[in-house]
Design a protein around this motif. Structure first.
Motif, PDB file in Angstrom:
ATOM      1  N   ASN A  64      36.123  45.188  51.792  1.00 23.56           N
ATOM      2  CA  ASN A  64      37.197  44.775  52.686  1.00 23.56           C
ATOM      3  C   ASN A  64      36.805  43.638  53.626  1.00 23.56           C
ATOM      4  O   ASN A  64      37.382  43.484  54.687  1.00 23.56           O
ATOM      5  CB  ASN A  64      37.765  45.960  53.474  1.00 23.56           C
ATOM      6  CG  ASN A  64      39.260  45.805  53.690  1.00 23.56           C
ATOM      7  OD1 ASN A  64      39.954  45.207  52.867  1.00 23.56           O
ATOM      8  ND2 ASN A  64      39.752  46.332  54.789  1.00 23.56           N
ATOM      9  N   MET A  65      35.824  42.851  53.223  1.00 24.29           N
ATOM     10  CA  MET A  65      35.423  41.663  53.976  1.00 24.29           C
ATOM     11  C   MET A  65      36.150  40.460  53.377  1.00 24.29           C
ATOM     12  O   MET A  65      36.437  40.435  52.178  1.00 24.29           O
ATOM     13  CB  MET A  65      33.908  41.447  53.874  1.00 24.29           C
ATOM     14  CG  MET A  65      33.077  42.635  54.333  1.00 24.29           C
ATOM     15  SD  MET A  65      33.102  42.870  56.091  1.00 24.29           S
ATOM     16  CE  MET A  65      32.134  41.490  56.594  1.00 24.29           C
ATOM     17  N   MET A  66      36.432  39.468  54.209  1.00 23.49           N
ATOM     18  CA  MET A  66      37.070  38.248  53.713  1.00 23.49           C
ATOM     19  C   MET A  66      36.073  37.450  52.890  1.00 23.49           C
ATOM     20  O   MET A  66      34.894  37.375  53.230  1.00 23.49           O
ATOM     21  CB  MET A  66      37.592  37.411  54.873  1.00 23.49           C
ATOM     22  CG  MET A  66      38.657  38.103  55.706  1.00 23.49           C
ATOM     23  SD  MET A  66      40.121  38.558  54.768  1.00 23.49           S
ATOM     24  CE  MET A  66      40.886  36.978  54.589  1.00 23.49           C
ATOM     25  N   ALA A  67      36.556  36.861  51.805  1.00 24.89           N
ATOM     26  CA  ALA A  67      35.706  36.041  50.935  1.00 24.89           C
ATOM     27  C   ALA A  67      36.366  34.684  50.740  1.00 24.89           C
ATOM     28  O   ALA A  67      37.593  34.581  50.686  1.00 24.89           O
ATOM     29  CB  ALA A  67      35.498  36.728  49.593  1.00 24.89           C
ATOM     30  N   MET A  68      35.554  33.672  50.629  1.00 26.36           N
ATOM     31  CA  MET A  68      36.047  32.329  50.338  1.00 26.36           C
ATOM     32  C   MET A  68      36.197  32.199  48.820  1.00 26.36           C
ATOM     33  O   MET A  68      35.341  32.666  48.059  1.00 26.36           O
ATOM     34  CB  MET A  68      35.072  31.271  50.860  1.00 26.36           C
ATOM     35  CG  MET A  68      34.821  31.368  52.360  1.00 26.36           C
ATOM     36  SD  MET A  68      36.318  31.221  53.346  1.00 26.36           S
ATOM     37  CE  MET A  68      36.728  29.522  53.078  1.00 26.36           C
ATOM     38  N   SER A  69      37.266  31.564  48.382  1.00 25.80           N
ATOM     39  CA  SER A  69      37.524  31.456  46.946  1.00 25.80           C
ATOM     40  C   SER A  69      36.380  30.749  46.222  1.00 25.80           C
ATOM     41  O   SER A  69      36.035  31.121  45.098  1.00 25.80           O
ATOM     42  CB  SER A  69      38.847  30.740  46.701  1.00 25.80           C
ATOM     43  OG  SER A  69      38.851  29.464  47.296  1.00 25.80           O
ATOM     44  N   ALA A  70      35.761  29.767  46.849  1.00 25.73           N
ATOM     45  CA  ALA A  70      34.666  29.026  46.210  1.00 25.73           C
ATOM     46  C   ALA A  70      33.468  29.929  45.904  1.00 25.73           C
ATOM     47  O   ALA A  70      32.724  29.668  44.966  1.00 25.73           O
ATOM     48  CB  ALA A  70      34.235  27.864  47.085  1.00 25.73           C
ATOM     49  N   SER A  71      33.294  31.001  46.662  1.00 21.81           N
ATOM     50  CA  SER A  71      32.160  31.899  46.420  1.00 21.81           C
ATOM     51  C   SER A  71      32.403  32.822  45.230  1.00 21.81           C
ATOM     52  O   SER A  71      31.493  33.516  44.789  1.00 21.81           O
ATOM     53  CB  SER A  71      31.859  32.732  47.668  1.00 21.81           C
ATOM     54  OG  SER A  71      32.897  33.671  47.894  1.00 21.81           O
ATOM     55  N   LEU A  72      33.617  32.816  44.695  1.00 19.95           N
ATOM     56  CA  LEU A  72      33.967  33.709  43.590  1.00 19.95           C
ATOM     57  C   LEU A  72      34.240  32.963  42.288  1.00 19.95           C
ATOM     58  O   LEU A  72      34.710  33.566  41.316  1.00 19.95           O
ATOM     59  CB  LEU A  72      35.200  34.531  43.975  1.00 19.95           C
ATOM     60  CG  LEU A  72      35.052  35.393  45.229  1.00 19.95           C
ATOM     61  CD1 LEU A  72      36.399  35.951  45.652  1.00 19.95           C
ATOM     62  CD2 LEU A  72      34.053  36.504  44.988  1.00 19.95           C
ATOM     63  N   VAL A  73      33.963  31.677  42.248  1.00 26.35           N
ATOM     64  CA  VAL A  73      34.259  30.868  41.067  1.00 26.35           C
ATOM     65  C   VAL A  73      33.579  31.458  39.833  1.00 26.35           C
ATOM     66  O   VAL A  73      32.386  31.781  39.857  1.00 26.35           O
ATOM     67  CB  VAL A  73      33.826  29.397  41.281  1.00 26.35           C
ATOM     68  CG1 VAL A  73      33.886  28.605  39.982  1.00 26.35           C
ATOM     69  CG2 VAL A  73      34.692  28.741  42.336  1.00 26.35           C
ATOM     70  N   GLY A  74      34.379  31.635  38.787  1.00 25.22           N
ATOM     71  CA  GLY A  74      33.861  32.118  37.510  1.00 25.22           C
ATOM     72  C   GLY A  74      33.802  33.617  37.361  1.00 25.22           C
ATOM     73  O   GLY A  74      33.667  34.120  36.246  1.00 25.22           O
ATOM     74  N   ALA A  75      33.888  34.365  38.435  1.00 27.64           N
ATOM     75  CA  ALA A  75      33.813  35.832  38.348  1.00 27.64           C
ATOM     76  C   ALA A  75      35.143  36.387  37.832  1.00 27.64           C
ATOM     77  O   ALA A  75      36.210  35.950  38.247  1.00 27.64           O
ATOM     78  CB  ALA A  75      33.486  36.431  39.707  1.00 27.64           C
ATOM     79  N   ARG A  76      35.076  37.352  36.936  1.00 27.19           N
ATOM     80  CA  ARG A  76      36.274  38.031  36.431  1.00 27.19           C
ATOM     81  C   ARG A  76      36.470  39.264  37.296  1.00 27.19           C
ATOM     82  O   ARG A  76      35.640  40.177  37.297  1.00 27.19           O
ATOM     83  CB  ARG A  76      36.052  38.400  34.966  1.00 27.19           C
ATOM     84  CG  ARG A  76      37.229  39.034  34.303  1.00 27.19           C
ATOM     85  CD  ARG A  76      36.881  39.314  32.831  1.00 27.19           C
ATOM     86  NE  ARG A  76      37.828  40.199  32.232  1.00 27.19           N
ATOM     87  CZ  ARG A  76      38.919  39.811  31.589  1.00 27.19           C
ATOM     88  NH1 ARG A  76      39.170  38.527  31.460  1.00 27.19           N
ATOM     89  NH2 ARG A  76      39.735  40.701  31.067  1.00 27.19           N
ATOM     90  N   LEU A  77      37.569  39.295  38.047  1.00 27.67           N
ATOM     91  CA  LEU A  77      37.774  40.306  39.079  1.00 27.67           C
ATOM     92  C   LEU A  77      39.011  41.155  38.788  1.00 27.67           C
ATOM     93  O   LEU A  77      40.089  40.617  38.519  1.00 27.67           O
ATOM     94  CB  LEU A  77      37.955  39.623  40.440  1.00 27.67           C
ATOM     95  CG  LEU A  77      36.864  38.633  40.843  1.00 27.67           C
ATOM     96  CD1 LEU A  77      37.328  37.787  42.014  1.00 27.67           C
ATOM     97  CD2 LEU A  77      35.592  39.383  41.181  1.00 27.67           C
TER      98      LEU A  77
END
Length: 127
Positions: A64-77
């Motif tokens: 439940n922490m905020m994440a920046m979209s750039a830190s998740l690039v390529g991950a299948r969520l």
């Protein structure tokens, strides 16, 4: 002696915080389930189709922490998400294993209109 007892109590309280912090998240009734891949923000793929993140889109991790979209690039969520009035991805919650296990959960707006949502229990049922 009093200081040691107080210090021990304080340390025990800190150790208990992560367990207490795992509160059930509440999702809105318009949250759909899907698979999200962030490509080149704001571009993404949602359920295998091109999608776009809304300006100011909020992404919350499983903690439940905020994440920046750039830190998740390529991950299948596996996520719950909402769309804004233009069809852009507005809110995203990356699911915990417990949240992912709650089934059924609508994947389309049509399913959400036909099914019944219990916001207190955070479960959907098919009529």
């Amino acid at each position: 002696m009093y200081r040691r007892a107080l210090a021990a109590f304080f340390l025990a309280s800190l150790a208990a915080l992560p367990a207490a912090a795992q509160v059930q998240r509440s999702f809105p009734a318009d949250a759909l389930r899907g698979t999200l891949v962030i490509n080149d923000p704001p571009e993404a793929t949602l359920n295998g189709r091109p999608a776009r993140l809304a300006p100011g889109a909020r992404i919350r991790t499983a903690e439940n922490m905020m994440a920046m979209s750039a830190s998740l690039v390529g991950a299948r969520l596996l996520v719950h998400y909402t769309l804004d009035t233009l069809g852009l991805v507005k809110d995203v919650w990356i699911l915990t294993p417990e949240e992912a296990a709650k089934r059924p959960w609508p994947t389309t707006p049509q399913q959400a209109q036909q099914w019944v949502f219990d916001p207190a229990a955070q479960v959907w049922s098919r009529p």
